[in-house]
Write a protein that holds these residues in place. Structure first.
Motif, mmCIF file in Angstrom:
data_model
loop_
_atom_site.group_PDB
_atom_site.id
_atom_site.type_symbol
_atom_site.label_atom_id
_atom_site.label_comp_id
_atom_site.label_asym_id
_atom_site.label_seq_id
_atom_site.Cartn_x
_atom_site.Cartn_y
_atom_site.Cartn_z
ATOM 1 N N TYR A 105 51.683 3.344 17.605
ATOM 2 C CA TYR A 105 50.646 3.034 18.603
ATOM 3 C C TYR A 105 49.725 4.238 18.789
ATOM 4 O O TYR A 105 48.519 4.095 18.935
ATOM 5 N N LYS B 134 49.149 6.536 16.505
ATOM 6 C CA LYS B 134 48.326 6.646 15.287
ATOM 7 C C LYS B 134 47.176 5.658 15.349
ATOM 8 O O LYS B 134 46.045 5.976 15.001
ATOM 9 N N GLN B 135 47.476 4.448 15.777
ATOM 10 C CA GLN B 135 46.449 3.409 15.848
ATOM 11 C C GLN B 135 45.319 3.851 16.786
ATOM 12 O O GLN B 135 44.145 3.703 16.470
ATOM 13 N N LEU B 136 45.694 4.413 17.915
ATOM 14 C CA LEU B 136 44.683 4.839 18.889
ATOM 15 C C LEU B 136 43.898 6.043 18.375
ATOM 16 O O LEU B 136 42.695 6.150 18.615
ATOM 17 N N GLN B 137 44.593 6.914 17.656
ATOM 18 C CA GLN B 137 43.918 8.080 17.071
ATOM 19 C C GLN B 137 42.838 7.614 16.094
ATOM 20 O O GLN B 137 41.741 8.161 16.056
ATOM 21 N N LEU B 138 43.168 6.573 15.329
ATOM 22 C CA LEU B 138 42.195 6.045 14.367
ATOM 23 C C LEU B 138 41.031 5.348 15.064
ATOM 24 O O LEU B 138 39.987 5.126 14.455
ATOM 25 N N LEU B 139 41.220 5.000 16.332
ATOM 26 C CA LEU B 139 40.112 4.408 17.092
ATOM 27 C C LEU B 139 39.302 5.494 17.804
ATOM 28 O O LEU B 139 38.397 5.196 18.566
ATOM 29 N N GLY B 140 39.689 6.746 17.578
ATOM 30 C CA GLY B 140 38.897 7.856 18.108
ATOM 31 C C GLY B 140 39.525 8.622 19.263
ATOM 32 O O GLY B 140 38.854 9.425 19.895
ATOM 33 N N ALA B 141 40.811 8.377 19.563
ATOM 34 C CA ALA B 141 41.421 9.026 20.728
ATOM 35 C C ALA B 141 41.880 10.440 20.406
ATOM 36 O O ALA B 141 42.562 10.651 19.399
ATOM 37 N N ARG C 225 45.393 9.970 23.934
ATOM 38 C CA ARG C 225 46.592 9.291 23.395
ATOM 39 C C ARG C 225 47.742 9.376 24.392
ATOM 40 O O ARG C 225 48.478 8.421 24.602
ATOM 41 N N VAL D 119 48.623 5.788 25.758
ATOM 42 C CA VAL D 119 49.754 5.228 25.002
ATOM 43 C C VAL D 119 51.091 5.884 25.376
ATOM 44 O O VAL D 119 51.996 5.223 25.870
#
Lengths: 294, 353
Positions: free
Chosen positions: A189, A191-198, A203, A207
């Motif tokens: 979760y 990683k997913q948010l990091q890829l959305l720019g967090a 994060r 998350v």
């Protein structure tokens, strides 16, 4: 012999098999509550009190000593829980980076879990007392000129020693439950948010913290409930002149004057009621919250 | 730095990665380019390094060597959050404590967009993925396919420069997989977003991809277009992996090759293969049963596979596999003929087998 095709009958048989152990566990528990309850209502035939009344409760709720102990107990529990939770979260966040050394770190983290609280309390006494190990070390190092100059950390008026013991014992308990969440399923979760720019802070806020909150909350409620009702740690590390609520009940119970027995039982009932509220909080905000998030 | 028109949008050059020694897996040098509006499929079996390559492009892993240039700018040194790309995983990783709308707009929130604008954009994108009116819904009310579409909307709403897909449909049922594939094709066409998809599903790959990269044990086996990997396998392993059932012995001489199916014309790209013993690769759908053919065959067995019937036939003592569209029933031992439905055949030198 115990088999039936009907589900209700199977349930009845199973319930019947559980009755003996249930009677023992629940029976002793409820008998204790019942005896405490009636004695707290001033019913004590041994000394001729055979009528029920709220006299003891009325006196208790007008007693400054009771409120001082109640708030002292609540303060110690709150401080111990908050400090333990804070250290546990920092520790868990730090430890999860070292997944490769997981076994050793887990052992180091958990080694004090099976140690009884009373052993921890004695250790704190021997370490932090004015004639304790740390006091002696500071004396040898020339930092203090006599043991009385070492700050009073145990059997003190502020309950520092008690909080120290609770923190020592409960940090691993909370950290272990939080770490299990942090190490496994929160990672994708993040990683997913990091890829959305967090960034790291976003994060954590969006998350990591929301995902660890249910286990942090449930373990903290358990710690609060335990520390609030615990007897042995304040008994070893507390000040006689400023007792916590369980110690106050114990002092009343041990009083040779049996008229104080009802007061001890009333304090016990107050502790039980507060603990029951904590159980409800746990069910609602601890376990229930975790279920909802899954 | 200005992007020159001739430069491809994404350039990956000599990218390598070595896991910790305990894991021993390493990804060999990988290079490819990708244009806007194209979908590159990275294909390979489990453990071939395809997800590792995708994570290197995403920035979740740091390459040991090599560079990634996107839109004319090097990005291999940047953390994932600064690469302006988006990734969809096998699982959706939607935040369960947020509504559909809050999940979709989370990337915009991270960029600091005001809430009313976020809502307008999120509702627009939900509309485009067929989830009109889902903004306020809780996640628990969604089906698997709807969840994947929310994840797609969440990735698209931030207008990424590159969309990475890590086996995104592998947990969906076949019908939903096709539906999602069609969504991806539509989005690729309408938005012109370059995409890289990792999959081990051949059918899905061939249906969606414009370019292909086939990996095995961290090494590239073949790359190219659909025609390249479908008709022109680089080696025996790729031929097997791409589902080519018939690999036959032959003797090549110039532009012709002699096999038990007769004297056949060699594919123009295979002229450079040295004369002598070779292997020819024949897709089973290029062979047809034909009673009038001069190449005689005996049926060895057949089985129905849902959309086609796989027939095994013996030709001159050698077994061949033939695919017949629809349900067919042939009795074992039946005498028939075989016809080759292609004008030339692909052949590989024996040493690369």
């Amino acid at each position: 012999m115990f088999y039936s095709k009907s589900k209700p009958i199977r349930l009845m048989i199973l319930s019947g098999m559980l009755v003996p152990s249930l009677l023992f566990v629940a029976g002793t528990f409820f008998a204790g509550i019942f005896i405490s309850g009636v004695q707290s209502l001033d019913y004590f035939p041994l000394i001729g009190k055979t009528t029920l009344s709220f006299r003891v409760y009325i006196e208790l709720f007008h007693s400054a000593i009771f409120y001082r102990s109640l708030f002292f107990s609540l303060g110690i529990s709150l401080a111990a829980t908050f400090i333990s939770a804070l250290i546990a979260v920092i520790l868990a966040l730090w430890l999860r980076r070292y997944v490769r050394h997981g076994r050793w770190l887990h052992f180091l983290l958990q080694f004090n879990l099976p140690v009884p609280h009373v052993v921890g309390a004695i250790a704190i006494l021997l370490l932090f007392g004015q004639s304790g190990l740390i006091s002696r070390l500071t004396y040898w190092a020339g930092m203090i000129q006599q043991p009385s100059q070492f700050p009073v950390l145990v059997t003190d008026q502020n309950g520092i020693g008690i909080v120290l013991e609770y923190v020592w014992k409960e940090v691993p308990f909370i950290a272990v439950s939080v770490l299990s969440i942090l190490k496994s399923w929160v990672v994708p979760y993040e990683k997913q948010l990091q890829l959305l720019g967090a960034n790291a802070w976003q994060r954590w806020k969006l998350v990591t913290f929301p995902f660890m909150l249910p286990s942090l909350l449930s373990s903290s409620i358990i710690v609060f409930a335990y520390t609030f009702g615990s007897f042995e740690v304040p008994y070893v590390l507390g000040s006689i002149s400023k007792p916590t609520l369980p110690i106050l009940a114990y002092q009343a119970y041990l009083n040779p004057n049996l008229t104080y027995r009802s007061e001890a039982m009333a304090i016990n009932i107050v502790i039980t009621i507060i603990s029951m509220f904590l159980v409800i909080f746990y069910m609602k905000w601890g376990e229930g919250y975790a279920e909802k998030r899954r | 730095m200005l992007t020159r028109l001739s430069e491809p949008f994404l350039q990956v050059t000599d990218l390598t990665y070595q896991y910790a020694p305990a894991k021993s897996f390493s990804l060999g040098k990988q290079s490819f380019t990708l244009e806007k509006g194209k979908l590159l499929v990275i294909l390979g079996p489990s453990g071939s390094g395809k997800s590792t390559l995708l994570q290197l492009i995403a920035g979740l892993l740091r390459p040991n060597e090599g560079e990634i240039i996107m839109g004319g700018k090097p990005i291999h040194h940047l953390p994932p959050e600064k690469r302006n790309l988006s990734m969809i995983f096998q699982k959706t990783y939607l935040l369960p404590f947020l509504t559909v709308g809050a999940n979709v707009e989370i990337g915009l929130k991270l960029k600091g967009m005001p809430s009313h604008k976020r809502r307008v954009r999120s509702e627009e994108i939900l509309n485009q993925v067929g989830l009109t009116g889902f903004y306020q819904r809780p996640l628990s009310s969604l089906s698997g396919g709807q969840e994947q579409r929310v994840a797609l909307a969440r990735s698209l709403v931030i207008e990424p420069q590159l969309l990475l897909l890590d086996e995104p449909f592998s947990q969906l049922d076949p019908l939903l997989r096709r539906q999602m594939g069609s969504w991806i094709s539509d989005i690729k066409r309408m938005w012109e977003i370059p995409m890289i998809m990792v999959t081990h599903d051949r059918e899905e790959a061939l249906a969606l991809g414009d370019q292909f990269l086939i990996l095995r044990d961290g090494a590239e086996q073949q790359s190219g277009t659909l025609d390249n990997i479908y008709y022109e396998p680089a080696n025996r392993w790729t031929a097997d992996f791409m589902g080519i059932d018939n690999v036959l012995d032959g003797i090549k001489k110039g532009t012709r090759v002699t096999t038990f199916l007769g004297d056949l014309k060699v594919h123009p790209h295979c002229i450079r293969v040295p004369d002598g013993p070779v292997r020819i690769v024949l897709r089973s759908e290029w062979l047809q049963l034909d009673f009038t053919s001069s190449i005689k065959a005996t049926i060895e067995g057949c089985s129905f596979r849902g959309e086609y019937t796989e027939v095994k036939a013996n030709v001159n003592g050698e077994s061949v596999v033939i695919k017949q569209l629809g349900l067919s029933n042939y009795e074992r031992g039946m005498e028939t003929g075989v016809r080759l439905a292609t004008s030339n055949v692909w052949c590989l030198p024996k040493e690369v087998m």
